[in-house]
Motif scaffolding. Structure first.
Motif, PDB file in Angstrom:
ATOM      1  N   ASP A  49       1.033  -1.129  -0.018  1.00 30.88           N
ATOM      2  CA  ASP A  49       0.044   0.042  -0.078  1.00 30.88           C
ATOM      3  C   ASP A  49       0.970   1.201   0.076  1.00 30.88           C
ATOM      4  N   LEU A  50       1.093   2.011  -1.119  1.00 28.21           N
ATOM      5  CA  LEU A  50       1.820   3.133  -1.381  1.00 28.21           C
ATOM      6  C   LEU A  50       1.145   4.290  -1.187  1.00 28.21           C
ATOM      7  N   ASP A  51       1.849   5.525  -1.106  1.00 23.35           N
ATOM      8  CA  ASP A  51       1.307   6.733  -0.842  1.00 23.35           C
ATOM      9  C   ASP A  51       1.909   7.347  -2.255  1.00 23.35           C
ATOM     10  N   LEU A  52       1.074   7.217  -3.018  1.00 22.00           N
ATOM     11  CA  LEU A  52       1.430   7.735  -4.507  1.00 22.00           C
ATOM     12  C   LEU A  52       1.064   9.514  -4.480  1.00 22.00           C
ATOM     13  N   SER A  53       0.571  10.007  -3.499  1.00 17.12           N
ATOM     14  CA  SER A  53       0.109  11.479  -3.773  1.00 17.12           C
ATOM     15  C   SER A  53       1.287  12.476  -3.601  1.00 17.12           C
ATOM     16  N   VAL A  54       1.278  13.477  -4.191  1.00 15.59           N
ATOM     17  CA  VAL A  54       2.383  14.504  -4.209  1.00 15.59           C
ATOM     18  C   VAL A  54       1.989  15.651  -3.183  1.00 15.59           C
ATOM     19  N   THR A  55       2.817  15.854  -2.125  1.00 11.83           N
ATOM     20  CA  THR A  55       2.404  16.564  -0.986  1.00 11.83           C
ATOM     21  C   THR A  55       3.669  17.621  -0.670  1.00 11.83           C
ATOM     22  N   GLU A  56       3.071  18.835  -0.472  1.00 11.37           N
ATOM     23  CA  GLU A  56       4.071  19.763  -0.325  1.00 11.37           C
ATOM     24  C   GLU A  56       3.444  20.577   0.831  1.00 11.37           C
ATOM     25  N   GLN A  57       4.343  21.040   1.953  1.00 12.21           N
ATOM     26  CA  GLN A  57       3.800  21.698   3.243  1.00 12.21           C
ATOM     27  C   GLN A  57       4.686  22.819   3.634  1.00 12.21           C
ATOM     28  N   THR A  58       4.265  23.929   3.955  1.00 14.06           N
ATOM     29  CA  THR A  58       4.918  25.058   4.256  1.00 14.06           C
ATOM     30  C   THR A  58       4.399  25.480   5.722  1.00 14.06           C
ATOM     31  N   ALA A  59       4.911  25.655   6.645  1.00 11.87           N
ATOM     32  CA  ALA A  59       4.774  26.216   8.075  1.00 11.87           C
ATOM     33  C   ALA A  59       5.650  27.119   8.470  1.00 11.87           C
ATOM     34  N   GLU A  60       4.965  28.135   9.136  1.00 14.86           N
ATOM     35  CA  GLU A  60       5.533  29.222  10.036  1.00 14.86           C
ATOM     36  C   GLU A  60       4.944  29.230  11.491  1.00 14.86           C
ATOM     37  N   THR A  61       6.042  28.910  12.413  1.00 19.44           N
ATOM     38  CA  THR A  61       5.742  28.883  13.698  1.00 19.44           C
ATOM     39  C   THR A  61       6.366  29.805  14.715  1.00 19.44           C
ATOM     40  N   PHE A  62       5.655  30.311  15.717  1.00 19.69           N
ATOM     41  CA  PHE A  62       6.454  31.323  16.799  1.00 19.69           C
ATOM     42  C   PHE A  62       6.088  30.611  18.045  1.00 19.69           C
ATOM     43  N   LYS A  63       7.496  30.729  18.723  1.00 21.66           N
ATOM     44  CA  LYS A  63       7.578  30.302  20.276  1.00 21.66           C
ATOM     45  C   LYS A  63       7.055  31.203  20.962  1.00 21.66           C
ATOM     46  N   PRO A  64       6.571  30.699  22.342  1.00 25.58           N
ATOM     47  CA  PRO A  64       6.112  31.538  23.246  1.00 25.58           C
ATOM     48  C   PRO A  64       7.487  32.855  23.531  1.00 25.58           C
ATOM     49  N   ASN A  65       7.026  33.983  24.224  1.00 23.98           N
ATOM     50  CA  ASN A  65       7.883  34.855  24.758  1.00 23.98           C
ATOM     51  C   ASN A  65       8.967  34.570  25.665  1.00 23.98           C
ATOM     52  N   LEU A  66      10.274  34.661  25.358  1.00 28.51           N
ATOM     53  CA  LEU A  66      11.063  34.490  26.413  1.00 28.51           C
ATOM     54  C   LEU A  66      11.420  35.653  27.506  1.00 28.51           C
ATOM     55  N   ALA A  67      12.183  35.199  28.437  1.00 24.66           N
ATOM     56  CA  ALA A  67      12.745  36.165  29.300  1.00 24.66           C
ATOM     57  C   ALA A  67      13.422  37.341  28.737  1.00 24.66           C
ATOM     58  N   PRO A  68      13.581  38.830  29.091  1.00 23.15           N
ATOM     59  CA  PRO A  68      14.326  39.535  28.517  1.00 23.15           C
ATOM     60  C   PRO A  68      15.825  39.334  28.239  1.00 23.15           C
ATOM     61  N   ASP A  69      16.260  38.504  29.296  1.00 26.35           N
ATOM     62  CA  ASP A  69      17.681  38.268  29.283  1.00 26.35           C
ATOM     63  C   ASP A  69      18.026  37.182  28.317  1.00 26.35           C
ATOM     64  N   GLN A  70      17.030  36.360  27.911  1.00 30.22           N
ATOM     65  CA  GLN A  70      17.253  35.316  26.796  1.00 30.22           C
ATOM     66  C   GLN A  70      16.969  35.676  25.709  1.00 30.22           C
ATOM     67  N   SER A  71      16.490  36.911  25.405  1.00 34.45           N
ATOM     68  CA  SER A  71      16.047  37.357  23.929  1.00 34.45           C
ATOM     69  C   SER A  71      16.989  38.239  23.342  1.00 34.45           C
ATOM     70  N   SER A  72      17.184  38.318  22.105  1.00 36.52           N
ATOM     71  CA  SER A  72      17.803  39.319  21.406  1.00 36.52           C
ATOM     72  C   SER A  72      17.079  40.491  21.154  1.00 36.52           C
ATOM     73  N   VAL A  73      17.805  41.764  21.525  1.00 35.14           N
ATOM     74  CA  VAL A  73      17.306  43.070  21.228  1.00 35.14           C
ATOM     75  C   VAL A  73      17.370  43.667  19.973  1.00 35.14           C
ATOM     76  N   ARG A  74      16.252  43.874  19.338  1.00 38.19           N
ATOM     77  CA  ARG A  74      16.318  44.286  18.097  1.00 38.19           C
ATOM     78  C   ARG A  74      16.499  45.627  18.023  1.00 38.19           C
ATOM     79  N   SER A  75      15.880  46.674  18.824  1.00 36.68           N
ATOM     80  CA  SER A  75      15.990  47.942  18.896  1.00 36.68           C
ATOM     81  C   SER A  75      15.830  48.705  20.359  1.00 36.68           C
ATOM     82  N   LEU A  76      16.217  49.624  20.705  1.00 35.61           N
ATOM     83  CA  LEU A  76      15.957  50.225  22.023  1.00 35.61           C
ATOM     84  C   LEU A  76      15.649  51.633  21.747  1.00 35.61           C
TER      85      LEU A  76
END
Length: 553
Positions: free
Chosen positions: A269-296
């Motif tokens: 029993d073969l899976d002959l379907s053509v499947t493409e998947q694109t996902a964009e995920t975000f993790k929960p906010n981290l502590a300020p000392d563990q995050s990278s500052v982008r601008s201040l």
């Protein structure tokens, strides 16, 4: 010797004349039949074996080939369907001679069509002639393949346009007529497709369609099958996967049980379907000392004691502050800063803003699943009883033990790559095989070999001719000659003395003489006197007789 032959012929003629008329007529008919059969047998033995020179020739090419063969004095025969046959020993020579003359030309017209262009021809006619010439050249090329007997090529070349949206790709349709018993494998079909696509500018291989004379599609299509939902390539891939697993199982168990004692079947029993998947995920906010500052961004405002604007609105109230003065009660050693309000004045207002932007933790993944991945495998294995010889040397079959059956099960399980998580199943059964099913196919017997059959035909042919000739000579000619020649009595046989044979002219014993005219035998004295007389009159005959005696001895 010539005289002896003349005497034999005289005896034959005299015997023939003495026969009645009916016997004479029957003898003449029999002799004529014997001669006719002998001549016919010789001609049949010497008749050449004809083979096909060209088949399915057009009328124009057939007439040209026959005319060329007649000019070259090559014998030929014509058959059905435009077939021309020549002696087998001259097939290749005739083909080379005809090829040197450009024969057969075939129905397809190549680029020689462009050699005789008429003056004033329109562009449409030029395009039509170019397309005909291109189709003819492709047809000739396809017909050079060994399995292809004939071909027809149709090209659909659209008109060029300057608009990209209206641009169309050229396409080709090909009909191939294959020789009896011949087929085209996938590599040959792919070769024809790429050959045609490479001969026409901007033609993709997907626009080339090939069918055989039975209307069977030879090229793979992108459409799906109406019954199974799979196209030919997918069905073939499924079959290859199943056969591959079956062969792996049989190969690993065959050294133990024997190649004829195991059968395996796999359902995949073969899976002959053509499947493409694109996902964009975000993790929960981290502590300020563990995050990278982008601008201040920080903003700070310091004002005077007044809490709000005072005075009458207008230019008079909008004046710069006056000159700063030193406070009276300023601490020692610390002069008041410029612009600092006096001690008696109200406290100053300060406003401070701070904005910090951190980098977002984002993951983008693009997954393309492979086509034909295995979803589930179902395997069935049948193992024959194990054979062994007893004390008498006789082959005896017995059922497998639990340990042996477990060994076969484990080997098959490892060979198939058993995966319980995806739901694979394996069933191994031990059962006696039917001998008719288990035995291998017998090899082709020698009497069915085409080479042996051809040799036997030639031997039978010449044996038949030899048998007919022996029957004609021994069964018909010899009895007729005996009837025609009269029997000559020999008087001296009782005395042990030889006489003369009227037909052969040579007698046995001491009375060897030559008789003339078939006269009766004489006595010994008369024969001796006759020999003496003949020696005096014609010594050459006597010398020949003596020479004949010496040769026989």
């Amino acid at each position: 010797m010539a005289e002896l032959t003349g005497q034999s012929l005289s005896a034959l003629l005299r015997g023939f004349n003495e026969l009645p008329s009916q016997r004479k007529l029957g003898l003449m008919v029999a002799l004529a039949a014997v001669i006719a059969l002998a001549v016919g047998s010789m001609l049949w033995a010497q008749a050449p074996d004809y083979r096909v020179l060209y088949g399915n020739l057009a009328d124009r090419d057939g007439g040209a080939v026959i005319d060329a063969l007649q000019k070259q004095n090559i014998p030929f025969k014509t058959g059905d369907g435009g077939t021309i046959l020549v002696p087998s020993s001259m097939v290749y020579e005739a083909r080379l001679k005809l090829a040197s003359q450009g024969l057969p030309k075939g129905d397809a017209v190549g680029f020689e069509l462009m050699d005789n262009q008429k003056f004033g021809i329109t562009q449409f006619q030029e395009n039509v002639n170019y397309q005909r010439a291109l189709e003819g050249e492709i047809t000739r090329t396809v017909e050079t393949i060994a399995s292809v007997q004939g071909a027809r090529v149709h090209l659909a070349i659209p008109k060029p346009t300057v608009f990209v949206r209206e641009e169309q790709k050229p396409s080709a349709s090909v009909l191939v007529s294959l020789y009896a018993g011949r087929t085209l494998d996938k590599s040959q079909v792919a070769g024809i497709v790429h050959l045609i696509a490479g001969s026409v500018p901007e033609m993709p291989t997907s626009n080339v369609t090939i069918i055989d004379q039975n209307g069977k599609m030879l090229t793979a299509t992108n459409g799906s099958n109406s019954v199974s939902g799979l196209d030919s390539t997918q069905l073939e891939y499924l079959k290859e996967v199943e056969l591959g697993y079956a062969h792996r199982i049989e190969d690993i168990i065959a050294p133990i049980m024997g190649s004829d004692n195991i059968r395996a079947q796999v359902t995949a029993d073969l899976d002959l379907s053509v499947t493409e998947q694109t996902a964009e995920t975000f993790k929960p906010n981290l502590a300020p000392d563990q995050s990278s500052v982008r601008s201040l961004q920080t903003s700070e405002t310091l004002g005077e004691g007044s809490t709000g604007a005072t005075g009458v609105p207008g230019a008079l109230s909008n004046q710069p502050p006056g000159a700063a003065t030193a406070p009276i009660n300023a601490p020692a050693g610390k002069p008041a800063a410029a612009g600092t309000p006096a001690a008696g004045a109200g406290a100053g207002a300060m406003h401070k803003d701070s904005t910090t932007n951190y980098e977002l933790d984002k993951t983008i993944s693009h997954i393309k699943k492979p086509v034909g991945s295995i979803k589930r495998l179902s395997v069935a294995v049948v193992v024959n009883n194990k054979g062994s010889k007893d004390k008498k040397g006789k082959l005896v079959y017995r059922a497998l033990t639990k340990e042996e059956l477990a060994q076969v099960y484990n080997l098959a399980k490892e060979a198939m790559g058993f995966n319980q998580a995806r739901g694979d199943t394996l069933n191994v059964v031990n059962a006696p095989f039917n001998l008719e099913v288990g035995e291998d196919a017998q090899a082709l017997p020698a009497w069915k070999d085409p080479a042996i059959q051809s040799l036997v035909k030639e031997i039978v042919k010449y044996l038949l001719i030899a048998g007919v000739m022996m029957y004609l000579v021994l069964g018909l000619l010899k009895p007729m000659l005996r009837e025609l020649v009269p029997v000559v009595p020999a008087e001296s046989e009782a005395d042990g003395e030889g006489g003369l044979d009227g037909l052969d002219g040579a007698a046995d014993g001491t009375g060897d003489v030559v008789q003339l005219g078939g006269n009766k035998s004489h006595s010994y004295a008369e024969d001796l006197e006759m020999v003496k007389t003949m020696a005096r009159t014609d010594p050459k005959i006597v010398a020949n007789v003596v020479k004949d005696w010496v040769t026989k001895e």
